[in-house]
Design an enzyme around this catalytic site. Structure first.
Site, PDB file in Angstrom:
ATOM      1  N   LYS A 126      83.658   4.570   0.450  1.00 41.67           N
ATOM      2  CA  LYS A 126      84.046   5.516   1.510  1.00 41.67           C
ATOM      3  C   LYS A 126      85.465   5.236   2.001  1.00 41.67           C
ATOM      4  O   LYS A 126      86.158   6.143   2.452  1.00 41.67           O
ATOM      5  CB  LYS A 126      83.028   5.511   2.641  1.00 41.67           C
ATOM      6  CG  LYS A 126      81.665   6.040   2.140  1.00 41.67           C
ATOM      7  CD  LYS A 126      80.821   6.756   3.170  1.00 41.67           C
ATOM      8  CE  LYS A 126      79.684   7.479   2.465  1.00 41.67           C
ATOM      9  NZ  LYS A 126      78.687   8.072   3.306  1.00 41.67           N
ATOM     10  N   LYS A 208      76.952  10.454  -7.899  1.00 41.84           N
ATOM     11  CA  LYS A 208      75.836  10.882  -7.044  1.00 41.84           C
ATOM     12  C   LYS A 208      76.110  12.263  -6.426  1.00 41.84           C
ATOM     13  O   LYS A 208      77.246  12.552  -6.056  1.00 41.84           O
ATOM     14  CB  LYS A 208      75.680   9.837  -5.927  1.00 41.84           C
ATOM     15  CG  LYS A 208      74.482  10.024  -5.047  1.00 41.84           C
ATOM     16  CD  LYS A 208      74.444   8.972  -3.952  1.00 41.84           C
ATOM     17  CE  LYS A 208      75.235   9.403  -2.738  1.00 41.84           C
ATOM     18  NZ  LYS A 208      74.605   9.165  -1.446  1.00 41.84           N
ATOM     19  N   LYS A 211      76.084  15.398   0.024  1.00 44.74           N
ATOM     20  CA  LYS A 211      76.166  16.616   0.844  1.00 44.74           C
ATOM     21  C   LYS A 211      77.554  16.846   1.418  1.00 44.74           C
ATOM     22  O   LYS A 211      77.909  17.971   1.733  1.00 44.74           O
ATOM     23  CB  LYS A 211      75.114  16.591   1.954  1.00 44.74           C
ATOM     24  CG  LYS A 211      75.311  15.521   3.000  1.00 44.74           C
ATOM     25  CD  LYS A 211      74.350  15.721   4.132  1.00 44.74           C
ATOM     26  CE  LYS A 211      73.579  14.473   4.494  1.00 44.74           C
ATOM     27  NZ  LYS A 211      74.305  13.205   4.504  1.00 44.74           N
TER      28      LYS A 211
HETATM   29  N1  AQP Z   1      71.992  12.040  -4.708  1.00 44.08           N
HETATM   30  C1  AQP Z   1      70.975  11.458  -4.089  1.00 44.08           C
HETATM   31  N2  AQP Z   1      69.816  11.224  -4.767  1.00 44.08           N
HETATM   32  C2  AQP Z   1      68.763  10.647  -4.145  1.00 44.08           C
HETATM   33  N3  AQP Z   1      68.774  10.259  -2.850  1.00 44.08           N
HETATM   34  C3  AQP Z   1      69.901  10.485  -2.137  1.00 44.08           C
HETATM   35  N4  AQP Z   1      70.242  10.240  -0.860  1.00 44.08           N
HETATM   36  C4  AQP Z   1      71.512  10.657  -0.633  1.00 44.08           C
HETATM   37  N5  AQP Z   1      72.012  11.192  -1.758  1.00 44.08           N
HETATM   38  C5  AQP Z   1      71.051  11.093  -2.712  1.00 44.08           C
HETATM   39  C6  AQP Z   1      69.342   9.645   0.119  1.00 44.08           C
HETATM   40  O1  AQP Z   1      69.335  10.518   1.258  1.00 44.08           O
HETATM   41  C7  AQP Z   1      69.154   9.719   2.434  1.00 44.08           C
HETATM   42  C8  AQP Z   1      70.094  10.142   3.509  1.00 44.08           C
HETATM   43  O2  AQP Z   1      71.413   9.847   3.168  1.00 44.08           O
HETATM   44  P1  AQP Z   1      72.587   9.863   4.253  1.00 44.08           P
HETATM   45  O3  AQP Z   1      72.882  11.232   4.647  1.00 44.08           O
HETATM   46  O4  AQP Z   1      72.294   8.943   5.369  1.00 44.08           O
HETATM   47  O5  AQP Z   1      73.803   9.227   3.529  1.00 44.08           O
HETATM   48  P2  AQP Z   1      74.212   9.185   2.073  1.00 44.08           P
HETATM   49  O6  AQP Z   1      73.344   8.280   1.266  1.00 44.08           O
HETATM   50  O7  AQP Z   1      75.679   8.832   2.086  1.00 44.08           O
HETATM   51  O8  AQP Z   1      73.964  10.698   1.587  1.00 44.08           O
HETATM   52  P3  AQP Z   1      75.019  11.714   1.114  1.00 44.08           P
HETATM   53  O9  AQP Z   1      74.359  13.004   0.821  1.00 44.08           O
HETATM   54  O10 AQP Z   1      75.838  11.127   0.000  1.00 44.08           O
HETATM   55  O11 AQP Z   1      75.879  11.901   2.413  1.00 44.08           O
HETATM   56  P4  AQP Z   1      77.434  11.823   2.580  1.00 44.08           P
HETATM   57  O12 AQP Z   1      77.961  12.866   1.618  1.00 44.08           O
HETATM   58  O13 AQP Z   1      77.667  12.161   4.011  1.00 44.08           O
HETATM   59  O14 AQP Z   1      77.885  10.448   2.239  1.00 44.08           O
HETATM   60  C9  AQP Z   1      69.284   8.259   2.012  1.00 44.08           C
HETATM   61  O15 AQP Z   1      67.974   7.702   1.930  1.00 44.08           O
HETATM   62  C10 AQP Z   1      69.907   8.335   0.655  1.00 44.08           C
HETATM   63  O16 AQP Z   1      69.538   7.248  -0.173  1.00 44.08           O
END
Ligand code: AQP
Length: 346
Positions: A126, A208, A211
């Site tokens: 990040k 990955k 969102k």
């Molecule tokens: N691609 C993924 N596949 C499976 N699980 C996923 N998670 C996130 N992306 C995937 C799981 O979703 C939960 C919530 O995640 P978060 O929003 O707290 O943060 P993150 O892991 O950083 O998710 P994002 O979508 O990638 O958000 P941004 O883009 O804001 O960084 C977690 O349990 C995560 O494992």
């Protein structure tokens, strides 16, 4: 049943072990967030007492327009309920409504080492992504996450692969604290779903699906994408030139990702999905089939979301009632921690 979690825990009798999980309000949740996280949370509600948090405090390591951020937070909480999380029997709330998260995070900061935080791969990733805003919150993010989990005597934390390192750190912090002050924290365990723990980007299937991806929306299926958009995104998904449908993450990451998504959308194993689709007749048909399965899974959830969104009084009541229950529950551990450290009681 409304006070079930609070009464059983505050009364000292824990009938069901506790689950804590949360998601950042950094955009409309992706299909990865649903398959890797929320879909499993829904199933786990049967056997656990659960706290599902919109981690709005975690979300502000990146900048937001306040009006849009407020909308995103409410949208995420409403989506939680539309996707099947139960705010009557369990607790669904905003992190910023429970000050104990921040209080415990500060305390745990004093039991976490700079070297440990510097090793976190999410911090490194990040920091690269947001080079102009590498703030201290991004660095201490895993400590707030540890506080979220440890505040509620959490036994199980459902996570995707990307969060494994953070949970390990949480366990280390809790163990370190317990060694000094006695048996204060429950040491949590992870729950990684057998399929779908890492859904990949549709255009770059070695990365990955996230969102907050904005550079190319074709990488991500957002849970509120209309059916025609979902179908189009799947039609454009990157595959390969092998022309065979196999579970082969090394050589065929795109196809394997689509197969995994299909397996999750139709509640099968990846192997079962591969057998079903092996002779579908080319990648074009394969991608249409995956798109159709995802639309079939998401359409009723989207309908429910828009119904709930319109019922503002119901959502307001949940926000307030669930925050009260979470606050009440959080005091038990926080008081134990403060006493153990030697803070003078009020
Ligand atoms: N691609 C993924 N596949 C499976 N699980 C996923 N998670 C996130 N992306 C995937 C799981 O979703 C939960 C919530 O995640 P978060 O929003 O707290 O943060 P993150 O892991 O950083 O998710 P994002 O979508 O990638 O958000 P941004 O883009 O804001 O960084 C977690 O349990 C995560 O494992």
């Amino acid at each position: 049943m409304r006070m079930w979690i609070a009464s059983t825990v505050l009364g000292g009798i824990i009938l069901k072990p506790i689950i804590f999980s949360g998601m950042q309000a950094t955009g409309v949740p992706s299909l990865g967030n649903y398959i890797g996280a929320v879909k499993n949370w829904v199933a786990l509600q049967q056997d656990y007492s659960c706290l599902f948090c919109v981690v709005d405090m975690h979300s502000i390591t990146i900048r937001h327009n306040p009006t849009e951020f407020r909308e995103k937070c409410r949208e995420l909480l409403t989506l939680y309920i539309a996707l099947g999380l139960d705010p009557q029997e369990h607790i669904v709330y905003f992190q910023s409504h429970v000050p104990a998260h921040a209080e415990l995070a500060w305390i745990l900061n004093c039991f976490t080492y700079m070297g440990e935080l510097g090793r976190m791969t999410q911090f490194k990733d990040k920091s690269q992504k947001h080079e102009d805003n590498i703030n201290a919150g991004l660095f201490t993010y895993p400590v707030l996450q540890a506080a979220d989990i440890l505040l509620f005597d959490t036994k199980l934390v459902p996570i995707g692969h990307d969060q494994k390192q953070h949970l390990e750190l949480c366990r280390d912090i809790a163990t370190r604290f317990n060694k000094i002050y006695g048996d204060i924290f429950t040491i949590p365990q992870d729950y990684i779903p057998p399929v779908g723990a890492k859904i990949m980007s549709l255009q770059e299937p070695t990365k990955k699906m996230s969102k907050s991806e904005t550079a190319n929306p074709n990488n991500v299926i957002y849970l509120l994408d209309p059916p025609n958009v979902i179908s189009k995104k799947f039609k454009r998904a990157v595959t390969d030139s092998f022309n065979r449908i196999e579970n082969n993450p090394e050589e065929q990451p795109g196809v394997t990702n689509l197969l995994t998504i299909y397996a999750c959308a139709t509640n099968q194993t990846v192997e079962q999905a591969a057998t079903e689709l092996a002779n579908i007749g080319g990648y074009g048909n394969f991608k249409t089939k995956v798109g159709d399965a995802v639309v079939a899974m998401l359409e009723p959830l989207q309908k429910r979301y828009y119904e709930l969104k319109a019922d503002t009084a119901y959502i307001d009541e949940i926000i307030s009632n669930n925050a009260n229950r979470a606050n009440q529950l959080a005091q038990t551990t926080l008081t134990k921690v403060k006493n153990a450290i030697g803070f003078i009681p009020k």
